[in-house]
Design a protein around this motif. Structure first.
Motif, PDB file in Angstrom:
ATOM      1  N   GLY A  81      -7.908  -9.510   7.609  1.00  0.00           N
ATOM      2  CA  GLY A  81      -8.566 -10.813   7.625  1.00  0.00           C
ATOM      3  C   GLY A  81      -8.454 -11.576   6.325  1.00  0.00           C
ATOM      4  N   ASP A  82      -8.312 -10.868   5.205  1.00  0.00           N
ATOM      5  CA  ASP A  82      -8.238 -11.479   3.872  1.00  0.00           C
ATOM      6  C   ASP A  82      -9.340 -12.512   3.664  1.00  0.00           C
ATOM      7  OD1 ASP A  82      -7.165 -11.730   1.299  1.00  0.00           O
ATOM      8  OD2 ASP A  82      -5.979 -13.471   1.872  1.00  0.00           O
ATOM      9  N   GLN A  83     -10.586 -12.049   3.762  1.00  0.00           N
ATOM     10  CA  GLN A  83     -11.729 -12.912   3.521  1.00  0.00           C
ATOM     11  C   GLN A  83     -11.822 -13.269   2.041  1.00  0.00           C
ATOM     12  OE1 GLN A  83     -13.809 -14.049   6.243  1.00  0.00           O
ATOM     13  NE2 GLN A  83     -11.898 -13.287   7.104  1.00  0.00           N
ATOM     14  N   SER A  84     -12.554 -14.323   1.733  1.00  0.00           N
ATOM     15  CA  SER A  84     -12.592 -14.854   0.365  1.00  0.00           C
ATOM     16  C   SER A  84     -13.124 -13.846  -0.650  1.00  0.00           C
ATOM     17  CB  SER A  84     -13.450 -16.125   0.325  1.00  0.00           C
ATOM     18  OG  SER A  84     -14.758 -15.866   0.803  1.00  0.00           O
ATOM     19  N   PHE A  85     -13.993 -12.926  -0.217  1.00  0.00           N
ATOM     20  CA  PHE A  85     -14.571 -11.968  -1.161  1.00  0.00           C
ATOM     21  C   PHE A  85     -13.588 -10.874  -1.559  1.00  0.00           C
ATOM     22  CE2 PHE A  85     -15.893 -10.470   3.112  1.00  0.00           C
ATOM     23  CZ  PHE A  85     -15.279  -9.207   3.131  1.00  0.00           C
ATOM     24  N   GLY A  86     -12.488 -10.731  -0.811  1.00  0.00           N
ATOM     25  CA  GLY A  86     -11.559  -9.644  -1.076  1.00  0.00           C
ATOM     26  C   GLY A  86     -10.958  -9.684  -2.467  1.00  0.00           C
ATOM     27  N   GLU A  87     -10.656 -10.891  -2.943  1.00  0.00           N
ATOM     28  CA  GLU A  87     -10.052 -11.037  -4.273  1.00  0.00           C
ATOM     29  C   GLU A  87     -11.020 -10.644  -5.375  1.00  0.00           C
ATOM     30  OE1 GLU A  87      -7.245 -14.359  -6.541  1.00  0.00           O
ATOM     31  OE2 GLU A  87      -8.425 -14.900  -4.759  1.00  0.00           O
ATOM     32  N   ASP A  88     -12.323 -10.757  -5.109  1.00  0.00           N
ATOM     33  CA  ASP A  88     -13.341 -10.460  -6.118  1.00  0.00           C
ATOM     34  C   ASP A  88     -13.935  -9.073  -5.978  1.00  0.00           C
ATOM     35  OD1 ASP A  88     -13.196 -13.063  -7.276  1.00  0.00           O
ATOM     36  OD2 ASP A  88     -14.336 -13.833  -5.573  1.00  0.00           O
ATOM     37  N   ALA A  89     -13.455  -8.290  -4.994  1.00  0.00           N
ATOM     38  CA  ALA A  89     -13.957  -6.927  -4.823  1.00  0.00           C
ATOM     39  C   ALA A  89     -13.505  -6.073  -6.010  1.00  0.00           C
ATOM     40  CB  ALA A  89     -13.440  -6.346  -3.512  1.00  0.00           C
TER      41      ALA A  89
ATOM     42  N   PRO B 204     -12.036  -2.358  -6.651  1.00  0.00           N
ATOM     43  CA  PRO B 204     -10.917  -3.210  -7.048  1.00  0.00           C
ATOM     44  C   PRO B 204     -10.625  -4.275  -5.989  1.00  0.00           C
ATOM     45  CG  PRO B 204     -10.080  -1.161  -6.150  1.00  0.00           C
ATOM     46  CD  PRO B 204     -11.575  -1.024  -6.180  1.00  0.00           C
ATOM     47  N   PRO B 205      -9.844  -5.306  -6.364  1.00  0.00           N
ATOM     48  CA  PRO B 205      -9.471  -6.344  -5.384  1.00  0.00           C
ATOM     49  C   PRO B 205      -8.822  -5.726  -4.144  1.00  0.00           C
ATOM     50  CG  PRO B 205      -8.915  -7.056  -7.586  1.00  0.00           C
ATOM     51  CD  PRO B 205      -9.323  -5.619  -7.708  1.00  0.00           C
ATOM     52  N   LEU B 206      -9.158  -6.289  -2.981  1.00  0.00           N
ATOM     53  CA  LEU B 206      -8.814  -5.674  -1.704  1.00  0.00           C
ATOM     54  C   LEU B 206      -7.458  -6.123  -1.168  1.00  0.00           C
ATOM     55  CD1 LEU B 206      -9.756  -3.968   0.764  1.00  0.00           C
ATOM     56  CD2 LEU B 206     -10.818  -6.063   1.655  1.00  0.00           C
TER      57      LEU B 206
ATOM     58  N   VAL C 158      -1.282  -9.189   1.970  1.00  0.00           N
ATOM     59  CA  VAL C 158      -1.633  -9.595   0.611  1.00  0.00           C
ATOM     60  C   VAL C 158      -1.973  -8.340  -0.186  1.00  0.00           C
ATOM     61  CG1 VAL C 158      -3.176 -10.984  -0.820  1.00  0.00           C
ATOM     62  CG2 VAL C 158      -2.568 -11.775   1.484  1.00  0.00           C
ATOM     63  N   GLN C 159      -1.063  -7.955  -1.067  1.00  0.00           N
ATOM     64  CA  GLN C 159      -1.260  -6.718  -1.814  1.00  0.00           C
ATOM     65  C   GLN C 159      -2.068  -6.960  -3.081  1.00  0.00           C
ATOM     66  OE1 GLN C 159       2.292  -4.485  -2.576  1.00  0.00           O
ATOM     67  NE2 GLN C 159       1.238  -2.953  -3.848  1.00  0.00           N
ATOM     68  N   ARG C 160      -3.136  -6.179  -3.216  1.00  0.00           N
ATOM     69  CA  ARG C 160      -3.947  -6.176  -4.432  1.00  0.00           C
ATOM     70  C   ARG C 160      -4.102  -4.725  -4.887  1.00  0.00           C
ATOM     71  NH1 ARG C 160      -6.974  -9.992  -1.115  1.00  0.00           N
ATOM     72  NH2 ARG C 160      -6.398 -12.125  -1.709  1.00  0.00           N
ATOM     73  N   LYS C 161      -5.113  -4.433  -5.672  1.00  0.00           N
ATOM     74  CA  LYS C 161      -5.183  -3.120  -6.319  1.00  0.00           C
ATOM     75  C   LYS C 161      -5.774  -1.998  -5.468  1.00  0.00           C
ATOM     76  CE  LYS C 161      -5.271  -4.889 -11.053  1.00  0.00           C
ATOM     77  NZ  LYS C 161      -6.009  -4.914 -12.343  1.00  0.00           N
ATOM     78  N   SER C 162      -6.339  -2.328  -4.298  1.00  0.00           N
ATOM     79  CA  SER C 162      -6.978  -1.258  -3.506  1.00  0.00           C
ATOM     80  C   SER C 162      -5.961  -0.424  -2.730  1.00  0.00           C
ATOM     81  CB  SER C 162      -7.983  -1.864  -2.521  1.00  0.00           C
ATOM     82  OG  SER C 162      -7.323  -2.536  -1.454  1.00  0.00           O
ATOM     83  N   ALA C 163      -4.729  -0.939  -2.581  1.00  0.00           N
ATOM     84  CA  ALA C 163      -3.706  -0.177  -1.865  1.00  0.00           C
ATOM     85  C   ALA C 163      -2.311  -0.739  -2.188  1.00  0.00           C
ATOM     86  CB  ALA C 163      -3.926  -0.250  -0.369  1.00  0.00           C
TER      87      ALA C 163
END
Length: 346
Positions: A286-294, A296-298, A341-346
């Motif tokens: 879903g890439d919700q708006s809070f994911g980037e601020d989790a 680690p980022p989601l 959307v790749q961030r630090k959680s995986a």
């Protein structure tokens, strides 16, 4: 002294379209256009009509208008949950586009139970809106027959099928599951698990994930699935991860069927001092708006809900106004795709 009943009724006369026209010195057709298709009158005329409407307290008789024109100028949209942030951008775009064309949007909550949605749809069909926007595709043969017999333009969204009722704007849920499996496998995960809502679309993603991961691994490995009742709160992600770890303490990757579940899994992992992503990779949907601020980022699968809403509304208005013929235009099925959307959680 009280006024006679007839005098009271006369003084409380409901203002009409003719009253607005007479006050402004224009025709009733001009007033009607300003109210129903504001893009067809000048900004100055539109503002004058709106001021007169407010001044006289005029409310259009929508029932009379729909009877005379066979148009209600009402579009009904069904979403699984009115509290679900996933569908907010879609409905905002739908409402904005419809408003620009003189239509009003009514949103109903269909839930995640197909029987409940079918009952609600039957009630909606009986009221004959100009169009219907559905979240997901209709599987009930009875409801499909009802919609087709009513000849109400329908746009199914947030899913794909080669045989839509009328029009379709969505993406492939199995493709999302396969993409998540490929990503986790490429990241080195070999003992994955799934935390999933218990609705049909989430089930498609989970099944495709399992099939793809087993294909990549070259064997039928056990991939446990923890199901949570939809709509899924963040706490269900914490509970899901705790339940999975109690069964298989060595899982090294989790595909979550919503970002809410993924955020809950991140919190539970942090509580257990599990290092993300070194010991456990987490991917959401879903890439919700809070994911980037989790923290680690989601990492998540992004769906362009706004694009779904824009295209669905455009197609529906075109169908209602006779510019898109049912079953004859190849553009009636639109796949908006998705992005990982790749961030630090995986």
């Amino acid at each position: 002294m009280k006024q006679p009943a007839k005098i009271r009724a006369a003084s409380a006369k409901t203002p009409t379209l003719a009253d607005i026209a007479a006050e402004l010195g224009v025709t009733k057709i001009t007033v009607s256009r300003a109210l129903n298709t504001p893009d067809r009158v000048s900004p100055q005329t539109l503002e004058k009509v709106r001021q007169a409407v407010r001044r006289l307290g005029y409310t259009p008789n929508l029932l009379a208008g729909s009877l005379s024109s066979s148009r209600s100028r009402l579009i009904v949209a069904l979403v699984p949950s009115i509290s679900g942030a996933m569908f907010t951008a879609t409905m905002q775009q739908v409402a904005q586009h419809l408003r620009q064309h003189g239509y009003q949007l009514l949103i109903g909550q269909g839930g995640y139970d197909e029987a409940s949605e079918a009952a609600l749809l039957s009630a909606i069909i009986g009221r004959r809106p100009d169009g219907i926007i559905l979240t997901g595709i209709v599987h009930s043969p009875e409801v499909r027959r009802q919609l087709q017999a009513a000849q109400i333009p329908v746009v199914e969204t947030w899913d794909l099928t080669p045989k839509p009722i009328d029009m379709l704007v969505g993406f492939s849920h199995p493709a999302i599951g396969r993409a998540a499996a490929r990503h986790l496998y490429a990241r080195g995960c070999r003992r994955p698990a799934i935390i999933s809502p218990d609705d049909r679309r989430a089930g498609l993603r989970a099944t495709a994930f399992i099939e793809q991961f087993r294909k990549l691994a070259g064997k039928a490995i056990d991939i446990p699935v923890h199901e949570a009742e939809a709509p899924t709160p963040m706490g269900a992600g914490r509970t899901g991860l705790a339940t999975l770890l109690a069964r298989l303490p060595d899982i090294d990757g989790v595909f979550c069927g919503s970002d809410n579940l993924a955020l809950g899994a991140l919190i539970e992992a942090r509580h257990r001092q599990i290092v993300i992503p070194d010991k456990l990779a987490v991917i959401g949907y879903g890439d919700q708006s809070f994911g980037e601020d989790a923290d680690p980022p989601l990492t998540s699968l992004r769906i362009d809900g706004a694009e779904i809403g824009r295209v669905a509304a455009e197609m529906l208005v075109a169908r209602v106004e006779g510019k898109l013929q049912p079953g004859k235009d190849k553009a009636r099925i639109v796949d908006v795709g998705f992005a990982l959307v790749q961030r630090k959680s995986a």
